[in-house]
Design an enzyme around this catalytic site. Sequence first.
Site, PDB file in Angstrom:
ATOM      1  N   HIS A  68      32.611 -32.067  21.144  1.00  0.00           N
ATOM      2  CA  HIS A  68      33.261 -33.109  20.799  1.00  0.00           C
ATOM      3  C   HIS A  68      31.780 -33.346  20.325  1.00  0.00           C
ATOM      4  CE1 HIS A  68      36.250 -32.625  23.353  1.00  0.00           C
ATOM      5  NE2 HIS A  68      36.644 -32.173  23.091  1.00  0.00           N
ATOM      6  N   LYS A 118      25.046 -39.331  24.187  1.00  0.00           N
ATOM      7  CA  LYS A 118      25.393 -39.312  25.655  1.00  0.00           C
ATOM      8  C   LYS A 118      24.298 -39.097  27.494  1.00  0.00           C
ATOM      9  CE  LYS A 118      29.781 -37.201  23.673  1.00  0.00           C
ATOM     10  NZ  LYS A 118      30.497 -35.938  23.412  1.00  0.00           N
TER      11      LYS A 118
END
Length: 181
Positions: A62, A72
């Site tokens: 993703h 992230k």
Amino acid sequence: MKIIETKLDGVLLIEPDVFEDSRGFFMESYHKRKCQELGLDYDFVQDNHSLSVEAGTIRGLHYQLYPKAQTKMVRVVKGAIYDVVVDIRRHSSTFGQWIAVTLSAENKQQLLVPEGFAHGFCTMEANTEVLYKVDEFYSPEHDRGILWNDHALGISWPTTNPILSEKDKKQPKLKDAEINF
């Protein structure tokens, strides 16, 4: 806190300082000032938490398109994952290359995945829980992915029969993916 560079520029493995004794352990899983001192100056705005009940569950690969791309910081609080990052920056010398690391509750390591990279993982144990901070809110309009088993990538996943979401079963191959990095 120790930072370990990977072959993908900007993708970093983070080893926190862990203090253990007969009672268990203590660690700072995130410390903004210490991260800033190490050059990790991100404004994390959302924490995500996933539970994968069965081993062999793959989530990913993703990413979000600009202007909603996300960095992230990923860690495992229960169980273990085979964590994969793919460079999807078209003008990068490592475009299409990937790395994989094992993150687990036991090793307490974290992985920093900057924008411009697709991310996914395969659970190696049942009831694995993953936490990750992101520096941009989730945006369904910018949400994209790449097929987990795209032969052009050649990712060596630790399962041949994964448990996948319907969304992840239908992701495009890298050559057909919408990318604006």
